[in-house]
Scaffold this motif. Structure first.
Motif, PDB file in Angstrom:
ATOM      1  N   UNK A  60      -8.186   5.784   0.813  1.00  0.00           N
ATOM      2  CA  UNK A  60      -7.061   5.184   1.949  1.00  0.00           C
ATOM      3  C   UNK A  60      -5.819   5.376   1.091  1.00  0.00           C
ATOM      4  N   UNK A  61      -5.746   4.646   1.093  1.00  0.00           N
ATOM      5  CA  UNK A  61      -3.998   3.912   0.395  1.00  0.00           C
ATOM      6  C   UNK A  61      -4.305   3.397  -1.263  1.00  0.00           C
ATOM      7  N   UNK A 102       1.007  -1.122   0.311  1.00  0.00           N
ATOM      8  CA  UNK A 102      -0.336  -0.061  -0.399  1.00  0.00           C
ATOM      9  C   UNK A 102       1.172   1.152   0.010  1.00  0.00           C
ATOM     10  N   UNK A 103       0.141   2.487  -0.836  1.00  0.00           N
ATOM     11  CA  UNK A 103       0.556   4.020  -0.972  1.00  0.00           C
ATOM     12  C   UNK A 103       0.063   4.530  -0.141  1.00  0.00           C
ATOM     13  N   UNK A 104       0.041   6.234   0.485  1.00  0.00           N
ATOM     14  CA  UNK A 104      -0.943   7.153   0.642  1.00  0.00           C
ATOM     15  C   UNK A 104      -0.729   7.854  -0.287  1.00  0.00           C
ATOM     16  N   UNK A 116     -11.208  12.383  -1.502  1.00  0.00           N
ATOM     17  CA  UNK A 116     -11.223  10.123  -2.166  1.00  0.00           C
ATOM     18  C   UNK A 116     -10.276  10.197  -0.659  1.00  0.00           C
ATOM     19  N   UNK A 117     -10.445  10.484   0.894  1.00  0.00           N
ATOM     20  CA  UNK A 117     -10.296   9.873   2.094  1.00  0.00           C
ATOM     21  C   UNK A 117     -11.481  10.145   2.484  1.00  0.00           C
ATOM     22  N   UNK A 118     -12.991  11.121   2.050  1.00  0.00           N
ATOM     23  CA  UNK A 118     -14.029  10.955   2.622  1.00  0.00           C
ATOM     24  C   UNK A 118     -14.845  10.112   2.220  1.00  0.00           C
ATOM     25  N   UNK A 119     -13.976   9.752   1.239  1.00  0.00           N
ATOM     26  CA  UNK A 119     -15.407   8.859  -0.026  1.00  0.00           C
ATOM     27  C   UNK A 119     -14.640   6.846   0.045  1.00  0.00           C
ATOM     28  N   UNK A 120     -13.372   7.097   1.023  1.00  0.00           N
ATOM     29  CA  UNK A 120     -13.128   5.403   1.497  1.00  0.00           C
ATOM     30  C   UNK A 120     -11.567   5.774   0.723  1.00  0.00           C
ATOM     31  N   UNK A 164      -0.702   3.289  -7.430  1.00  0.00           N
ATOM     32  CA  UNK A 164       0.230   3.564  -7.429  1.00  0.00           C
ATOM     33  C   UNK A 164       1.052   4.430  -8.931  1.00  0.00           C
ATOM     34  N   UNK A 165       0.975   3.483 -10.143  1.00  0.00           N
ATOM     35  CA  UNK A 165       2.243   3.401 -11.329  1.00  0.00           C
ATOM     36  C   UNK A 165       1.136   4.428 -12.169  1.00  0.00           C
ATOM     37  N   UNK A 166      -0.030   4.103 -12.052  1.00  0.00           N
ATOM     38  CA  UNK A 166      -0.398   5.532 -13.880  1.00  0.00           C
ATOM     39  C   UNK A 166      -1.010   6.857 -12.953  1.00  0.00           C
ATOM     40  N   UNK A 167      -0.879   7.086 -11.399  1.00  0.00           N
ATOM     41  CA  UNK A 167      -0.938   8.081 -11.171  1.00  0.00           C
ATOM     42  C   UNK A 167       0.108   9.862 -11.706  1.00  0.00           C
TER      43      UNK A 167
END
Length: 382
Positions: free
Chosen positions: A24-25, A2-4, A18-22, A31-34
């Motif tokens: 989290x990680x 996992x990665x934040x 994003x955090x409010x919608x669940x 991790x690769x696409x963004x």
């Protein structure tokens, strides 16, 4: 691992939403696409259902748009092509929900067949992101309701399914109408020769992301199969649902007729159910999906085509009442459960006529599924 999201270059506003919608990680595909999408690279991502790919392209696209002025005409900056209206609705809703906390409003449009074209035409002005099925998009272009000359990012989501559903010619027409300098992002569960030809023509030095090999299934999906005669399939399905108190059950069938008949039989026996298939109106399909996602409907009986927009984070049960024709469709079906890090259970009802085909499916998956006997189970009264 996992990665934040904080380490992936996403703004604080997007992180909070994003955090409010669940969210989290970040999952491996994210991790690769963004970072690659934020850097402007083309991306070819091969990932199974439930891998988190939608957020993987939605978040960096929203990050890009948040720094741009609103669109003032009928030339969307982002075009997302999808194979079905259900998936169009699903992807559009992810864009809407994740963009809610941005400093400026990002206008999201969704266009697909099966409903009146006029209201869709009227809402196109000022659209930043257009999520579309190929046929309806071509209809709108023929009516000069929009232009593609302003597209800066193209996303082909579930590209293999678009080809399988017969959108080859439509996709070629649409790709020819694009400016040619846009960033291209292609997401697919599988890769064959025809799709390979499209990627070679469309993508420029893409980052290739492959999360799982073709035909694989997530380890967290518990797979079971029961040997059952054709005449006992209906009663045995009701037995499973009642005896094990199953909630939020997605049942796959092979035809529209079976979906309607099976739903009616479930209702008659006290199990809330609705069918989901291509011959239902868009309103009926949307309502059935809404109720099912909210946990207000116990069983949704779906054909493969209609199921593509079913995206529930923790769907606990998938049942194959009828086996699909191909191993790839089997993987897509059971991948509706066990999404991302969640666990899930997939049950298949296997008649004697199905056993050879089920063996082929298992061989393709590289996994053996226990075939349990059901003959001794008393189905009287169910």
């Amino acid at each position: 691992m996992r990665m934040a999201f904080t380490s992936l270059g996403i703004s604080e506003a997007l992180q909070k939403t994003a955090a409010s919608l669940g969210y989290t990680d970040a999952y491996p595909i994210q991790q690769q696409a963004i970072p690659a999408i934020l850097a402007g690279r083309d991306v070819l991502a091969l990932a199974q259902t439930g891998s988190g790919k939608t957020a993987g392209f939605v978040l960096p696209i929203l990050e890009r748009l948040s720094g741009q002025a609103p669109v003032a005409d009928r030339r969307p900056r982002v075009l997302v092509l999808v194979p079905t209206r259900e998936l169009a609705g699903q992807v559009g809703e992810v864009f809407k929900s994740l963009s809610a906390g941005l400093p400026r409003r990002i206008k999201i449009g969704m266009v697909f067949g099966g409903v009146s074209i006029n209201p869709q035409m009227m809402r196109l002005h000022g659209t930043d992101v257009l999520v579309a099925t190929p046929g309806r998009l071509l209809d709108l272009l023929e009516r000069k309701a929009l232009q593609l000359s302003g597209v800066e990012v193209l996303v082909l989501d579930e590209a293999d399914k678009m080809l399988n559903l017969g959108f080859r010619d439509e996709m070629k027409q649409l790709l020819a109408l694009l400016p040619g300098r846009q960033q291209n992002l292609l997401f697919s569960a599988t890769m064959d020769g025809e799709l390979q030809a499209i990627t070679e023509r469309l993508l420029r030095n893409p980052l290739r992301i492959e999360i799982a090999p073709e035909g694989s299934t997530p380890d967290q999906i518990r797979q079971l199969a029961y040997r059952v005669s054709a005449e006992r399939k209906g009663p045995f399905l009701r037995y499973l649902i009642k005896e094990h108190k199953l909630q939020q059950v997605l049942v796959f069938v092979s035809s529209v007729r079976t979906a309607d008949n099976l739903s009616a039989k479930l209702i008659k026996n006290g199990i809330p159910a609705l069918p989901l298939h291509s011959q239902k109106s868009q309103g009926a399909r949307t309502e059935a999906l809404r109720r099912f996602k909210q946990g207000k409907l116990q069983v949704l009986v779906a054909t493969d085509l209609a199921s593509r927009g079913i995206d529930i984070l923790e769907l606990p049960h998938v049942i194959n009442y009828d086996l699909p024709r191909s191993p790839k469709d089997y993987v897509h079906r059971i991948g509706r459960t066990g999404r991302a890090a969640a666990t899930g259970e997939a049950i298949s009802l296997i008649t004697p006529e199905d056993e050879h085909h089920f063996g082929v499916i298992q061989k393709k998956m590289g996994r053996t599924v226990a075939l349990l006997e059901s003959e001794g189970i008393n189905l009287h009264g169910v």
